[in-house]
Design an enzyme around this catalytic site. Structure first.
Site, PDB file in Angstrom:
ATOM      1  N   GLN A   1      -7.632  -5.192   9.453  1.00 55.98           N
ATOM      2  CA  GLN A   1      -6.766  -4.771  10.334  1.00 55.98           C
ATOM      3  C   GLN A   1      -7.282  -3.602  11.229  1.00 55.98           C
ATOM      4  O   GLN A   1      -6.253  -2.765  11.862  1.00 55.98           O
ATOM      5  CB  GLN A   1      -5.225  -4.231   9.560  1.00 55.98           C
ATOM      6  CG  GLN A   1      -4.649  -5.293   8.917  1.00 55.98           C
ATOM      7  CD  GLN A   1      -3.293  -5.000   8.546  1.00 55.98           C
ATOM      8  OE1 GLN A   1      -2.336  -4.767   9.079  1.00 55.98           O
ATOM      9  NE2 GLN A   1      -2.970  -5.049   7.018  1.00 55.98           N
TER      10      GLN A   1
ATOM     11  N   LYS B   1       0.902  -1.276  -0.053  1.00 50.33           N
ATOM     12  CA  LYS B   1      -0.079  -0.003   0.030  1.00 50.33           C
ATOM     13  C   LYS B   1       0.894   1.085   0.038  1.00 50.33           C
ATOM     14  O   LYS B   1       0.382   2.350  -0.842  1.00 50.33           O
ATOM     15  CB  LYS B   1      -0.900   0.026   1.316  1.00 50.33           C
ATOM     16  CG  LYS B   1      -0.223   0.122   2.687  1.00 50.33           C
ATOM     17  CD  LYS B   1      -1.493   0.254   3.669  1.00 50.33           C
ATOM     18  CE  LYS B   1      -0.671   0.664   4.907  1.00 50.33           C
ATOM     19  NZ  LYS B   1       0.111   1.848   4.949  1.00 50.33           N
ATOM     20  N   THR B   2       1.988   1.236   0.789  1.00 53.36           N
ATOM     21  CA  THR B   2       2.803   2.490   0.777  1.00 53.36           C
ATOM     22  C   THR B   2       3.425   2.610  -0.640  1.00 53.36           C
ATOM     23  O   THR B   2       3.644   3.980  -0.960  1.00 53.36           O
ATOM     24  CB  THR B   2       4.066   2.222   1.687  1.00 53.36           C
ATOM     25  OG1 THR B   2       3.433   1.963   3.020  1.00 53.36           O
ATOM     26  CG2 THR B   2       5.034   3.529   1.675  1.00 53.36           C
TER      27      THR B   2
ATOM     28  N   ASP C   1      -4.095   7.402   4.602  1.00 53.75           N
ATOM     29  CA  ASP C   1      -3.582   5.965   4.924  1.00 53.75           C
ATOM     30  C   ASP C   1      -4.122   5.559   5.795  1.00 53.75           C
ATOM     31  O   ASP C   1      -4.641   6.341   6.969  1.00 53.75           O
ATOM     32  CB  ASP C   1      -1.976   6.297   4.843  1.00 53.75           C
ATOM     33  CG  ASP C   1      -1.185   4.832   5.194  1.00 53.75           C
ATOM     34  OD1 ASP C   1      -1.742   3.985   4.484  1.00 53.75           O
ATOM     35  OD2 ASP C   1      -0.279   5.111   5.732  1.00 53.75           O
ATOM     36  N   GLU C   2      -4.144   4.128   6.081  1.00 48.61           N
ATOM     37  CA  GLU C   2      -4.571   3.460   7.118  1.00 48.61           C
ATOM     38  C   GLU C   2      -6.100   4.152   7.652  1.00 48.61           C
ATOM     39  O   GLU C   2      -6.179   4.365   8.813  1.00 48.61           O
ATOM     40  CB  GLU C   2      -3.807   3.603   8.559  1.00 48.61           C
ATOM     41  CG  GLU C   2      -2.225   3.111   8.322  1.00 48.61           C
ATOM     42  CD  GLU C   2      -2.169   1.842   8.403  1.00 48.61           C
ATOM     43  OE1 GLU C   2      -3.064   0.991   8.299  1.00 48.61           O
ATOM     44  OE2 GLU C   2      -1.105   1.024   8.336  1.00 48.61           O
TER      45      GLU C   2
ATOM     46  N   ARG D   1       2.138 -10.963  10.227  1.00 52.90           N
ATOM     47  CA  ARG D   1       3.396 -10.562  10.672  1.00 52.90           C
ATOM     48  C   ARG D   1       4.715 -11.451  10.231  1.00 52.90           C
ATOM     49  O   ARG D   1       5.755 -10.844   9.913  1.00 52.90           O
ATOM     50  CB  ARG D   1       3.682 -10.110  11.991  1.00 52.90           C
ATOM     51  CG  ARG D   1       2.725  -9.289  12.915  1.00 52.90           C
ATOM     52  CD  ARG D   1       2.580  -7.970  11.892  1.00 52.90           C
ATOM     53  NE  ARG D   1       1.423  -8.104  11.215  1.00 52.90           N
ATOM     54  CZ  ARG D   1       1.304  -7.261  10.311  1.00 52.90           C
ATOM     55  NH1 ARG D   1       2.124  -6.207   9.827  1.00 52.90           N
ATOM     56  NH2 ARG D   1       0.131  -7.036   9.394  1.00 52.90           N
TER      57      ARG D   1
END
Length: 666
Positions: free
Chosen positions: A283, A62-63, A252-253, A619
């Site tokens: 998330q 996504k970044t 973002d997020e 993770r």
């Protein structure tokens, strides 16, 4: 005749038109977007106008997608100053803009970027006159705000009621009313029930706090968002001006936004609706901070004609791990359906491992860590995750014994917490009456005893059995008498360690409730302390193990090949979001603790617990181990917890292997 009808239309002369062949200007891009991005990333990057929601699965880049979209907008002719990138940390914003600048040289320097709060601060200072707010207002940090609360509480509640909340708790309640858009009574009822008896006084302090800030040109962290919303709502012309300044907005997020932040995004896009929200509904794990999971679910309703783009290719984890995470997500009640996939192929499958107790669980994890290191996996690439910090206490002690260096994030180490230090101090004084440091600590726990009194008492308490309590410089010596009688009796009774600890906890219980507003959470740690004591036969050995030097202060080499800066990471899952490791252990995955028994009756809370498990499992890159003890006693329910987390219990062995720890010789 009204004003409108008096407007005269100008006479328009007919014009002669010349037909020209229309040509399409082809933009020459300096970046090969088709080569750099996968199909859906490219689709998101090329999307220019209108609302778009990018559902970015864990590890899906996504970044990179946000970074390249900034670059693409600029190459499409959008002025950098017309682009706004909102993030949740200053570091995240800086990283994205730096990466975008790398892609397009220095053409991204003028892009507006930052956190919601820093952006709010900028606009409020620029347009403070619209709110009758001085542009030199002072922003209070948390400590400043707590001091103001404490001052006002002292004026309004000179004689505090029994178990009245401390300044930090009063501020926390106020903050939740802002971020969750709830009344103080609703917040107290749902999260601070122990203070329902004084809710009216708390509300009175909140009102005084608001007035105090207004009179003294003070804003706290929450006020920045609140004032920005008011600024945008109250003046249509200004709202239109600001919206046209930032013609392309990216967040973002987005799953972590609260109601107030979602409202601000809507107001900022008032003139154009050009909003790209990037996030992962799976998330969303910060409801306790005020994050509203419904924001990302309702985005298409809030912004008409939203295009939804899903990023499902994972660049972090092996397909075997993603097979498990996809199975976990199937259980979610509310979600955007997605299936993560990866081109990373590994033979190792995730494993669900049962241990006879927490000690065996800790021993297994330590042994497995050493095996992974033998396979040339650095300690830095290994992490232990837990639902709550207390779930790693047994492991911390075992790591100490084996000299495995670690750092813990998202919670204090077990023996660093104040209430555990209190209990250890009592036990040390029982073992050694001349332990002046521990004696000072437990004396300060008594009402009416401060540092000056302790300094006067210590010389007189060299022989606690011979001292005349009536001669001591203490206004109310009854508490002191009770303390020394308790210590003396416990020394003489020759109790087992478990019984001794139980008696100390019984004495300490009313002190805990009086000293800490969050005593209900701390009680869980005391239960675990009692469990740890059960692993030892005598007090001296128990205290010796607890007193080992914390490894993060003096990191030891595990073997000659270990670098001094290597360490194992121990973290709560909340603190690990956004990070990744080669090998991950999820510890204490027993039903009743993960998910928490307190979430069983709430569908929303159970869904968030499920998302927490998803975050934990994603993770891991290559190795994933989920462990649980089968004899964990839960004092809050008086039940023995023995089953694995319901989130993974019924997953077939072809996806999640089942292991049982068997000790040698058994």
């Amino acid at each position: 005749m009204n004003e409108v009808s008096e407007i005269k239309l100008a006479k328009i002369e007919p014009k002669k038109y010349i037909l020209k062949k229309q040509t399409t200007k082809i933009t020459q891009y300096s970046v090969d977007y088709e080569k750099e991005l996968n199909e859906n990333q490219l689709r998101a990057v090329k999307k220019k106008d209108g609302a778009v929601l990018v559902i970015a699965g864990a590890g899906s880049g996504k970044t990179k997608t946000l970074t390249y979209r900034v670059a693409r907008l600029i190459e499409d002719g959008v002025a950098p100053e017309n682009i706004l990138l909102l993030t949740f940390t200053k570091k995240a914003a800086a990283e994205m803009l730096n990466r975008a600048s790398t892609v397009l040289d220095n053409r991204c320097e003028k892009v507006a970027g930052g956190t919601f709060h820093s952006f709010a601060n900028y606009l409020l200072r620029k347009y403070s006159n619209f709110l009758e707010l001085k542009n030199n207002f002072t922003i209070m940090d948390k400590a400043d705000a707590e001091d103001v609360i404490n001052h006002l509480a002292g004026l309004l509640v000179p004689k505090k009621e029994k178990r009245f909340p401390r300044k930090g708790t009063i501020l926390d309640i106020y903050s939740k009313t802002i971020n969750k858009n709830l009344s103080a009574k609703e917040v107290i009822s749902s999260e601070f029930r122990q203070f329902e008896h004084c809710s009216e006084k708390i509300i009175e302090i909140h009102k005084a706090y608001i007035n105090y800030k207004r009179e003294n040109s003070l804003l706290d962290y929450d006020d920045l968002l609140l004032y920005l919303k008011v600024l945008l709502e109250s003046n249509e012309n200004l709202r239109n001006k600001i919206s046209n300044q930032y013609k392309y907005i990216m967040i973002d997020e987005y799953q972590d936004t609260n109601t107030l932040q979602a409202d601000i995004v809507k107001l900022l896009s008032y003139a154009h609706n050009n909003v790209m929200a990037v996030g992962d509904d799976s998330q969303s794990i910060y409801s306790f901070r005020g994050a509203n999971f419904k924001n990302i679910l309702n985005f298409p309703q809030i912004f008409p004609n939203t295009e939804i783009i899903k990023l499902e290719q994972n660049y972090r984890s092996s397909q075997n791990i993603l097979n498990l995470t996809n199975k976990i997500l199937e259980k979610a009640k509310e979600k955007y359906a997605k299936t993560l996939y990866s081109n990373i192929v590994r033979e190792e499958k995730p494993a669900l491992i049962s241990a006879s107790d927490s000690q065996t669980e800790a021993e297994f994890i330590c042994q497995k860590i050493l095996e992974l290191m033998d396979e040339n996996i650095s300690l830095d690439e290994i992490c232990v995750l837990a639902r709550s910090a207390r779930m790693t206490y047994s492991l911390e002690m075992e790591l100490n014994k084996r000299s495995i260096p670690f750092k813990k994030f998202g919670g204090l180490k077990f023996i660093e917490t104040a209430h555990i230090k209190d209990i250890i101090a009592y036990l040390r004084v029982i073992l050694n009456p001349n332990d002046i440091i521990s004696l000072s600590r437990i004396l300060l726990l008594l009402k009416g005893v401060g540092n000056q009194t302790v300094n006067k008492l210590l010389p007189l308490l060299k022989d606690q059995n011979q001292v005349d309590l009536k001669l001591l410089p203490v206004k109310n010596s009854s508490n002191l008498k009770t303390l020394f009688e308790t210590l003396s009796n416990l020394r003489e009774q020759n109790l087992s360690l478990v019984d001794l600890v139980s008696q100390v906890l019984k004495y300490y219980e009313p002190i805990l409730k009086d000293k800490y507003d969050d005593y209900t959470k701390r009680e869980k740690d005391l239960e675990h302390f009692e469990y740890l004591a059960n692993q030892y036969s005598n007090l001296e050995n128990f205290l010796s193990d607890l007193a080992l030097e914390p490894p993060d202060k003096s990191i030891l080499d595990v073997d000659e090949g270990a670098r001094k800066d290597e360490y194992l990471t121990i973290s709560t899952i909340h603190s690990a979001k956004g990070l990744e490791w080669d090998s991950v252990f999820i510890v204490g995955a027993v039903d009743g603790r993960f998910p928490s028994v307190f979430s069983f009756n709430s569908e929303d809370e159970m869904d968030e617990e499920l998302r927490l498990m998803y975050v934990a499992t994603t993770r891991a890159k290559n190795n994933l181990f989920i462990t649980y003890p089968i004899d964990m006693f839960d004092y809050s329910t008086s039940m023995v917890l023995s089953k694995p987390s319901r989130f993974v219990d019924d997953i077939e062995e072809s996806i999640l292997e089942k292991w049982v720890i068997v000790k040698e010789g058994c």
